[in-house]
Every structure is written in structure tokens, then in C-alpha cells.
Write a protein that holds these residues in place. Structure first.
Motif, PDB file in Angstrom:
ATOM      1  N   LEU A  47       0.841  -1.201   0.000  1.00  0.00           N
ATOM      2  CA  LEU A  47       0.000   0.000   0.000  1.00  0.00           C
ATOM      3  C   LEU A  47       0.874   1.247   0.000  1.00  0.00           C
ATOM      4  CD1 LEU A  47      -3.061   0.813   0.272  1.00  0.00           C
ATOM      5  CD2 LEU A  47      -2.604   1.118   2.706  1.00  0.00           C
ATOM      6  N   LYS A  48       0.521   2.206  -0.835  1.00  0.00           N
ATOM      7  CA  LYS A  48       1.268   3.460  -0.930  1.00  0.00           C
ATOM      8  C   LYS A  48       0.423   4.608  -0.405  1.00  0.00           C
ATOM      9  CE  LYS A  48       4.836   1.674  -3.118  1.00  0.00           C
ATOM     10  NZ  LYS A  48       6.162   1.590  -2.464  1.00  0.00           N
ATOM     11  N   LEU A  49       1.088   5.610   0.116  1.00  0.00           N
ATOM     12  CA  LEU A  49       0.397   6.820   0.563  1.00  0.00           C
ATOM     13  C   LEU A  49      -0.196   7.565  -0.624  1.00  0.00           C
ATOM     14  CD1 LEU A  49       3.165   7.994   3.041  1.00  0.00           C
ATOM     15  CD2 LEU A  49       0.851   7.309   3.712  1.00  0.00           C
ATOM     16  N   ASP A  50      -1.329   8.206  -0.402  1.00  0.00           N
ATOM     17  CA  ASP A  50      -1.912   9.083  -1.417  1.00  0.00           C
ATOM     18  C   ASP A  50      -1.531  10.517  -1.062  1.00  0.00           C
ATOM     19  OD1 ASP A  50      -3.395  10.634  -3.129  1.00  0.00           O
ATOM     20  OD2 ASP A  50      -5.250   9.474  -2.919  1.00  0.00           O
ATOM     21  N   TRP A  51      -0.493  11.007  -1.719  1.00  0.00           N
ATOM     22  CA  TRP A  51       0.054  12.326  -1.405  1.00  0.00           C
ATOM     23  C   TRP A  51      -0.847  13.455  -1.890  1.00  0.00           C
ATOM     24  CZ3 TRP A  51       4.574  12.907   1.411  1.00  0.00           C
ATOM     25  CH2 TRP A  51       5.317  11.743   1.632  1.00  0.00           C
ATOM     26  N   GLN A  55      -5.370  18.139   3.793  1.00  0.00           N
ATOM     27  CA  GLN A  55      -5.206  18.095   5.248  1.00  0.00           C
ATOM     28  C   GLN A  55      -4.151  17.088   5.700  1.00  0.00           C
ATOM     29  OE1 GLN A  55      -8.775  18.121   7.583  1.00  0.00           O
ATOM     30  NE2 GLN A  55      -9.803  19.588   6.275  1.00  0.00           N
ATOM     31  N   LEU A  56      -3.055  16.990   4.949  1.00  0.00           N
ATOM     32  CA  LEU A  56      -1.947  16.134   5.347  1.00  0.00           C
ATOM     33  C   LEU A  56      -0.869  16.963   6.027  1.00  0.00           C
ATOM     34  CD1 LEU A  56      -1.539  13.829   2.211  1.00  0.00           C
ATOM     35  CD2 LEU A  56      -2.912  13.439   4.266  1.00  0.00           C
ATOM     36  N   THR A 152      -3.711   6.763   4.754  1.00  0.00           N
ATOM     37  CA  THR A 152      -2.908   7.979   4.591  1.00  0.00           C
ATOM     38  C   THR A 152      -3.234   8.986   5.686  1.00  0.00           C
ATOM     39  OG1 THR A 152      -2.788   7.664   2.191  1.00  0.00           O
ATOM     40  CG2 THR A 152      -2.339   9.873   3.020  1.00  0.00           C
ATOM     41  N   GLN A 153      -4.536   9.185   5.940  1.00  0.00           N
ATOM     42  CA  GLN A 153      -4.931  10.131   6.984  1.00  0.00           C
ATOM     43  C   GLN A 153      -4.480   9.652   8.365  1.00  0.00           C
ATOM     44  OE1 GLN A 153      -6.114  13.076   6.573  1.00  0.00           O
ATOM     45  NE2 GLN A 153      -6.819  13.076   4.455  1.00  0.00           N
ATOM     46  N   ALA A 154      -4.506   8.334   8.578  1.00  0.00           N
ATOM     47  CA  ALA A 154      -4.092   7.791   9.881  1.00  0.00           C
ATOM     48  C   ALA A 154      -2.593   7.924  10.103  1.00  0.00           C
ATOM     49  CB  ALA A 154      -4.509   6.325   9.990  1.00  0.00           C
ATOM     50  N   PHE A 155      -1.829   7.957   9.013  1.00  0.00           N
ATOM     51  CA  PHE A 155      -0.373   8.043   9.130  1.00  0.00           C
ATOM     52  C   PHE A 155       0.107   9.480   9.190  1.00  0.00           C
ATOM     53  CE2 PHE A 155       3.904   8.146   7.141  1.00  0.00           C
ATOM     54  CZ  PHE A 155       4.588   7.405   8.090  1.00  0.00           C
ATOM     55  N   ALA A 189     -11.765  11.716   2.880  1.00  0.00           N
ATOM     56  CA  ALA A 189     -11.671  11.384   4.306  1.00  0.00           C
ATOM     57  C   ALA A 189     -12.169   9.983   4.608  1.00  0.00           C
ATOM     58  CB  ALA A 189     -12.443  12.406   5.136  1.00  0.00           C
ATOM     59  N   GLY A 190     -12.419   9.181   3.579  1.00  0.00           N
ATOM     60  CA  GLY A 190     -12.775   7.791   3.817  1.00  0.00           C
ATOM     61  C   GLY A 190     -14.244   7.527   4.067  1.00  0.00           C
TER      62      GLY A 190
END
Length: 410
Positions: A47-51, A55-56, A152-155, A189-190
Motif C-alpha cells: 500500500l502506498k500513501l496518497d500524497w 489536510q496532510l 494515509t490520513q491515519a499516518f 476522508a474515507g
């Protein structure tokens, strides 16, 4: 040129490596939640981050002792976002379009909606208004993969701690066969499905209403709408109350009396001179109900006495204007009429959100409780504005003005 270092690429590789380790560190938590190793590996391996998500807050450095966040990836100065004027949420064209579509959906789905209303005690018009607001009755594009967006948001999101359990919840949905990964399309935001549930909402409130053995908020409209009804009922919806009453206030009314922390029975609001609009009376059997005053634009817009149901709508989306929007569209659907606010949305002064944020920060430093310091004018900020207007001899509006903000920021 070959061999020239690319700080952004090096940084992203380092962050992705840290993300990989972070994902593996979730295994004990996932295992305790009943997720198999096979599901865990299949959904998270590679799994890769969605850059691209908003709000990152990318880590700086990538990890302790790792590459620093390159200047090229630091947020660029943007034109400051304007604080949202409440009136802009209630454009007649948008309200009429949603209400018209909602009435058409009611005719199409009447038996299902009546059954939902009977079982959960939530008006079909409210459920329809939420569906329309959230996804345009299922027409809105949900372009993101929920697992990727939530991970991504959790990381590295601004509210990372809130998203971590949502990632475990997303894996549970897949583990239990409620949905495939491909079905789980979401907002950035999922939030998923017709009525925009996060995985935690799904676990708590999703229901199988069409009787096919699945809780399917993605493809089954009956399941999705019943799940919204169940969520509202579970959070305290009172089927004997409206969402709010639009009211008029007497001349020179003290607008600092707004907000849920200053609730009163309806009969006491009447004693203070508050009246329903259009000469209507409050129901005699509801005069003992505790309600609170909502002034989304201070004294420069319509006024509402809000019931418990208004607070329940805010649990769906924590915004006064969201709750008013949903309630108002629901009334338009239910009464089959272009219901208009009686109160007038007056012109208001405009500010950047950053300026409102600084204003709130100064008020807090002076000992005021403005609620969340976020550049938005919630009820506690509106209360504080009214108190400051009184103290400074300014006209009492309970809404920001350049005159007040300039004085406070000095």
C-alpha cells in the motif's frame, strides 16, 4: 542530469519506508479485532500513501534522523480562504433542486421510506435530505480508495489518531465480507456509500433492510437509507419533535443567550418574547421541551429554536449550517413547497479564515471560551463576540465585524 539527487523523491521514499513499518505495526491491533493475517497482508502489502489528499501533515524529518521535508514539498502560500458566509449555504437554486429530486425519490421509493420511518421513527424527508446533501442521491463521484485514503490520513493527516481505528474498521468490513475493496470508494476522508459512513459508523449503525443478508450501504439504497435512519435514532432522534422552529426575536434581544449551553423550556423563551414565525403557535404539549437558540449569522440572519433533533443532525456533521440545511430541505420535501426562511439573510462583512483564527486566538489569550479555535464562528465564538460588543459599546450582533476584530487584534 543523471546522478543529480532529487530531494523530493528521496524524502518520499523514506516516508513510504516508514509508512510500511507503521502498517506492519498495526498487526497486533488488527489481529485483536478479528482480522486474519491473509486479509491484513492482501489489503496492506504494498500500500502506498496518497500524497494528493488534503489536510496532510507530512513528517519532518521523514523519520528520526531521516531526510527533512524538502522546500519544494512544503505548503505554498495560498490566497487566504474566506470564512464561509452562512447565506451562501442556502442558495434557492440548490435548495429547490435538492428538494425537487427528494420529492421524486420519495414517489419512487415510498414503500421503503415509509417502512424506514415506521421502524426508526425518523421522517423520510430527513433521510432523503441527508442522502441528497451527502451524495446527491448517489450521483456524486467518490474517487478515492477508502483503505488508501484512511491509511494515509491515519499516518500523516491532521487528525491521525481519529483515523487509526477507522483503518482497522475498514479491514473488518472486508474480513467479514460486507464489501470488496473495489466497492469501497470514498471521499478523501474515507466516508463511503450513499450516506457517507466511515467504517466506525458502518459497524455501529449499518443495517440489512432489504433482507438479502448483507449490510450494503454502497449498492443497496434501502440498506443505506435505513442505516442513516438507524444512526439518527441511535443517537437520540425524537420522533415527536421537529428539528427546530424558526422564530422571531424581540427588539434589543440579547443574542449572547444562544447555544446549547443556554437551553430553556419553550415556555421560558416565550416569556422572553421569542415567537414562532408567521404568527404560528408552539404546540401546547411541547411547551416544556428544552430548546436552545441558534443564530448562524448572529442578529443578521434567521433565528431558530433548536430541539434535541438539531443536535442529533450535528452528530452526523458537526455544523450548524449543515443541520439547518438538512432540516430545511427536509421541510421542503415534506410540505411539497418552496419553503422560505422568514428571517432575512442580511449582508455581512467578509473575512479570511486566517483572520478569524487570529481573532479567536487573542480572545482565548484574554480568557474567553470561543470553543474550537479553527477560524470558524461557532456558537461559543458568537457568544463571545456579543460579550465583547457589549463591553466595547458596539452594536450587538453576535457576528464578526471589522470594527470589533480590529479593536481586539490591537
Amino acid at each position: 542530469m543523471a546522478g543529480v539527487a532529487d530531494p523530493a523523491s528521496d524524502y518520499k521514499r523514506a516516508v513510504e519506508a516508514s509508512f510500511k513499518q507503521w502498517l506492519e505495526g498495526l498487526w497486533p491491533e488488527a489481529e485483536a479485532a478479528g482480522i486474519s493475517r491473509a486479509t491484513f497482508d492482501k489489503q496492506l502489502k504494498g500500500l502506498k500513501l496518497d500524497w494528493s489528499l488534503p489536510q496532510l501533515t507530512p513528517p519532518d524529518p521523514a523519520y528520526p534522523g531521516g531526510p527533512a521535508l524538502p522546500d519544494s514539498m512544503k505548503p505554498k502560500p495560498k490566497p487566504q480562504a474566506e470564512f464561509g458566509v452562512p447565506q451562501n449555504y442556502f442558495k434557492a437554486s440548490s435548495l429547490n433542486a435538492l428538494a425537487g429530486s427528494g420529492r421524486a425519490k420519495y414517489r419512487q421509493l415510498a414503500p421503503t421510506l415509509k417502512a424506514i420511518e415506521e421502524q426508526y421513527g425518523v421522517p423520510a424527508s430527513i433521510v432523503l435530505a441527508i442522502w441528497g446533501r451527502e451524495t446527491g442521491f448517489g450521483r456524486a463521484a467518490l474517487p478515492y480508495d477508502a483503505v488508501t485514503a484512511i491509511a494515509t490520513q491515519a499516518f500523516m493527516g491532521r487528525r491521525a489518531d481519529e483515523f487509526r481505528p477507522q483503518l482497522i474498521g475498514a479491514l473488518q468490513i472486508i474480513e467479514l465480507g460486507h464489501a470488496t475493496r473495489q466497492m469501497m470508494k470514498s471521499s478523501w476522508a474515507g466516508a463511503m456509500g450513499h450516506v457517507q459512513f466511515l467504517p466506525g459508523d458502518f459497524e455501529e449503525h449499518a443495517v440489512d433492510f432489504d433482507g438479502d443478508g448483507r449490510r450494503d450501504i454502497w449498492r443497496s439504497v434501502p440498506d443505506a437509507l435505513a442505516s442513516a435512519g438507524n444512526a439518527l435514532r441511535s443517537q437520540g432522534w425524537d420522533g415527536n419533535q421537529p428539528w427546530a422552529y424558526e422564530v422571531t426575536l424581540p427588539k434589543n434581544f440579547d443574542c449572547t443567550l444562544q447555544g446549547p449551553d443556554q437551553s430553556l423550556p419553550i415556555k421560558e423563551w416565550i416569556d422572553l418574547g421569542v415567537r414562532r414565525v408567521n404568527g404560528r403557535e408552539f404546540p401546547q404539549d411541547r411547551l416544556g421541551d428544552w430548546t436552545f437558540l441558534v443564530l448562524p449569522a448572529g442578529m443578521k440572519g434567521p433565528a431558530f429554536l433548536a430541539t434535541t433533533n438539531f443536535s442529533v443532525l450535528k452528530l452526523y456533521n458537526n455544523s450548524d449550517v449543515y443541520a439547518i440545511f438538512v432540516g430545511h430541505v427536509a421541510d421542503m420535501i415534506a410540505y411539497n413547497t418552496p419553503v422560505q426562511f422568514v428571517g432575512t439573510w442580511q449582508p455581512v462583512e467578509r473575512f479570511t479564515r486566517d483572520r478569524v483564527l487570529k481573532f479567536q486566538e487573542v480572545l482565548v489569550s484574554q480568557g474567553h471560551d470561543v470553543g474550537k479555535v479553527d477560524g470558524l464562528v461557532g456558537f461559543k465564538t458568537r457568544q463571545t463576540i456579543g460579550k465583547e460588543e457589549k463591553a466595547r459599546g458596539l452594536p450587538l450582533t453576535c457576528y464578526p465585524s471589522h470594527a470589533l476584530i480590529n479593536q481586539v487584534l490591537k
